[in-house]
Motif scaffolding. Structure first.
Motif, PDB file in Angstrom:
ATOM      1  N   LYS A  38       0.837  -1.206   0.000  1.00  7.38           N
ATOM      2  CA  LYS A  38       0.000   0.000   0.000  1.00  7.38           C
ATOM      3  C   LYS A  38       0.865   1.246   0.000  1.00  7.38           C
ATOM      4  O   LYS A  38       1.969   1.256   0.525  1.00  7.38           O
ATOM      5  CB  LYS A  38      -0.895   0.043   1.236  1.00  7.38           C
ATOM      6  N   SER A  39       0.305   2.303  -0.576  1.00 12.25           N
ATOM      7  CA  SER A  39       0.913   3.626  -0.511  1.00 12.25           C
ATOM      8  C   SER A  39      -0.224   4.620  -0.313  1.00 12.25           C
ATOM      9  O   SER A  39      -1.105   4.727  -1.167  1.00 12.25           O
ATOM     10  CB  SER A  39       1.671   3.924  -1.805  1.00 12.25           C
ATOM     11  N   LEU A  40      -0.225   5.297   0.812  1.00 11.45           N
ATOM     12  CA  LEU A  40      -1.300   6.236   1.153  1.00 11.45           C
ATOM     13  C   LEU A  40      -2.675   5.577   1.069  1.00 11.45           C
ATOM     14  O   LEU A  40      -3.608   6.092   0.480  1.00 11.45           O
ATOM     15  CB  LEU A  40      -1.245   7.461   0.242  1.00 11.45           C
ATOM     16  N   ASP A  41      -2.786   4.384   1.649  1.00 10.23           N
ATOM     17  CA  ASP A  41      -4.023   3.598   1.691  1.00 10.23           C
ATOM     18  C   ASP A  41      -4.546   3.173   0.320  1.00 10.23           C
ATOM     19  O   ASP A  41      -5.703   2.813   0.170  1.00 10.23           O
ATOM     20  CB  ASP A  41      -5.128   4.347   2.453  1.00 10.23           C
ATOM     21  N   VAL A  42      -3.707   3.214  -0.696  1.00  9.60           N
ATOM     22  CA  VAL A  42      -4.070   2.703  -2.018  1.00  9.60           C
ATOM     23  C   VAL A  42      -3.276   1.419  -2.237  1.00  9.60           C
ATOM     24  O   VAL A  42      -2.052   1.403  -2.109  1.00  9.60           O
ATOM     25  CB  VAL A  42      -3.733   3.724  -3.130  1.00  9.60           C
ATOM     26  N   ILE A  43      -3.979   0.351  -2.558  1.00  6.90           N
ATOM     27  CA  ILE A  43      -3.291  -0.920  -2.764  1.00  6.90           C
ATOM     28  C   ILE A  43      -2.638  -0.904  -4.139  1.00  6.90           C
ATOM     29  O   ILE A  43      -3.291  -0.700  -5.155  1.00  6.90           O
ATOM     30  CB  ILE A  43      -4.268  -2.101  -2.628  1.00  6.90           C
ATOM     31  N   LEU A  44      -1.325  -1.119  -4.155  1.00  7.16           N
ATOM     32  CA  LEU A  44      -0.567  -1.111  -5.401  1.00  7.16           C
ATOM     33  C   LEU A  44      -0.532  -2.497  -6.047  1.00  7.16           C
ATOM     34  O   LEU A  44      -0.692  -2.626  -7.255  1.00  7.16           O
ATOM     35  CB  LEU A  44       0.857  -0.627  -5.143  1.00  7.16           C
ATOM     36  N   PHE A  45      -0.305  -3.523  -5.237  1.00  5.13           N
ATOM     37  CA  PHE A  45      -0.305  -4.891  -5.746  1.00  5.13           C
ATOM     38  C   PHE A  45      -0.378  -5.867  -4.574  1.00  5.13           C
ATOM     39  O   PHE A  45      -0.228  -5.484  -3.425  1.00  5.13           O
ATOM     40  CB  PHE A  45       0.944  -5.183  -6.602  1.00  5.13           C
ATOM     41  N   TYR A  46      -0.641  -7.126  -4.906  1.00  9.51           N
ATOM     42  CA  TYR A  46      -0.677  -8.203  -3.920  1.00  9.51           C
ATOM     43  C   TYR A  46       0.511  -9.116  -4.193  1.00  9.51           C
ATOM     44  O   TYR A  46       0.927  -9.280  -5.334  1.00  9.51           O
ATOM     45  CB  TYR A  46      -1.984  -8.991  -4.033  1.00  9.51           C
ATOM     46  N   GLN A  47       1.060  -9.715  -3.136  1.00 10.84           N
ATOM     47  CA  GLN A  47       2.235 -10.558  -3.305  1.00 10.84           C
ATOM     48  C   GLN A  47       2.092 -11.839  -2.489  1.00 10.84           C
ATOM     49  O   GLN A  47       1.569 -11.832  -1.375  1.00 10.84           O
ATOM     50  CB  GLN A  47       3.478  -9.798  -2.851  1.00 10.84           C
ATOM     51  N   THR A  48       2.569 -12.930  -3.060  1.00 11.50           N
ATOM     52  CA  THR A  48       2.615 -14.214  -2.367  1.00 11.50           C
ATOM     53  C   THR A  48       3.773 -15.026  -2.946  1.00 11.50           C
ATOM     54  O   THR A  48       4.526 -14.521  -3.781  1.00 11.50           O
ATOM     55  CB  THR A  48       1.281 -14.981  -2.499  1.00 11.50           C
ATOM     56  N   GLN A  49       3.897 -16.275  -2.534  1.00 15.12           N
ATOM     57  CA  GLN A  49       4.946 -17.137  -3.060  1.00 15.12           C
ATOM     58  C   GLN A  49       4.358 -18.186  -3.988  1.00 15.12           C
ATOM     59  O   GLN A  49       3.268 -18.714  -3.738  1.00 15.12           O
ATOM     60  CB  GLN A  49       5.681 -17.844  -1.929  1.00 15.12           C
ATOM     61  N   CYS A  50       5.088 -18.492  -5.045  1.00 15.87           N
ATOM     62  CA  CYS A  50       4.699 -19.545  -5.979  1.00 15.87           C
ATOM     63  C   CYS A  50       4.709 -20.886  -5.237  1.00 15.87           C
ATOM     64  O   CYS A  50       5.702 -21.205  -4.566  1.00 15.87           O
ATOM     65  CB  CYS A  50       5.671 -19.574  -7.161  1.00 15.87           C
ATOM     66  N   PRO A  51       3.625 -21.669  -5.314  1.00 19.26           N
ATOM     67  CA  PRO A  51       3.592 -22.944  -4.595  1.00 19.26           C
ATOM     68  C   PRO A  51       4.574 -23.976  -5.152  1.00 19.26           C
ATOM     69  O   PRO A  51       4.983 -24.884  -4.447  1.00 19.26           O
ATOM     70  CB  PRO A  51       2.150 -23.415  -4.756  1.00 19.26           C
ATOM     71  N   GLU A  52       4.980 -23.840  -6.409  1.00 15.04           N
ATOM     72  CA  GLU A  52       5.897 -24.799  -7.028  1.00 15.04           C
ATOM     73  C   GLU A  52       7.361 -24.473  -6.745  1.00 15.04           C
ATOM     74  O   GLU A  52       8.142 -25.337  -6.400  1.00 15.04           O
ATOM     75  CB  GLU A  52       5.678 -24.845  -8.540  1.00 15.04           C
ATOM     76  N   TYR A  53       7.746 -23.196  -6.937  1.00 10.79           N
ATOM     77  CA  TYR A  53       9.156 -22.824  -6.877  1.00 10.79           C
ATOM     78  C   TYR A  53       9.520 -21.890  -5.719  1.00 10.79           C
ATOM     79  O   TYR A  53      10.688 -21.633  -5.485  1.00 10.79           O
ATOM     80  CB  TYR A  53       9.577 -22.190  -8.204  1.00 10.79           C
ATOM     81  N   GLY A  54       8.531 -21.342  -5.044  1.00 13.51           N
ATOM     82  CA  GLY A  54       8.803 -20.493  -3.884  1.00 13.51           C
ATOM     83  C   GLY A  54       9.199 -19.067  -4.212  1.00 13.51           C
ATOM     84  O   GLY A  54       9.515 -18.294  -3.314  1.00 13.51           O
TER      85      GLY A  54
END
Length: 87
Positions: A38-54
């Protein structure tokens, strides 16, 4: 006049996030394993890990209700099964 707003106890809606990894993986993730940048309460992107390669994967797609993803997946399975039976 006074209006009283009564908020009933509700369970929070479960969200699902769609990701496409650079390695070719395409998957959905639930809220527990996703970080939101987030930047100033605006969501820029979502992030997680790849289940296959991490590796770290980013998504700019809006989340959807988890139950909608399950409904779509069940329909796809049903349609594929019917197509297979017709052949």
């Amino acid at each position: 006049m006074v209006i009283k707003i009564i908020q009933h106890k509700q369970t929070p809606k479960e969200l699902a996030y769609h990701f496409k990894c650079g390695c070719g993986c395409e998957f959905w993730s639930d809220s527990e394993s996703v970080l939101a940048a987030k930047s100033l309460d605006v969501i820029l992107f979502y992030q997680t890990q790849c289940p296959e390669y991490g590796s770290h994967v980013e998504s700019h797609d809006e989340p959807v209700l988890r139950e909608e993803v399950l409904t779509i997946k069940m329909y796809d399975l049903w349609r594929a099964d019917n197509e297979r039976k017709q052949k």
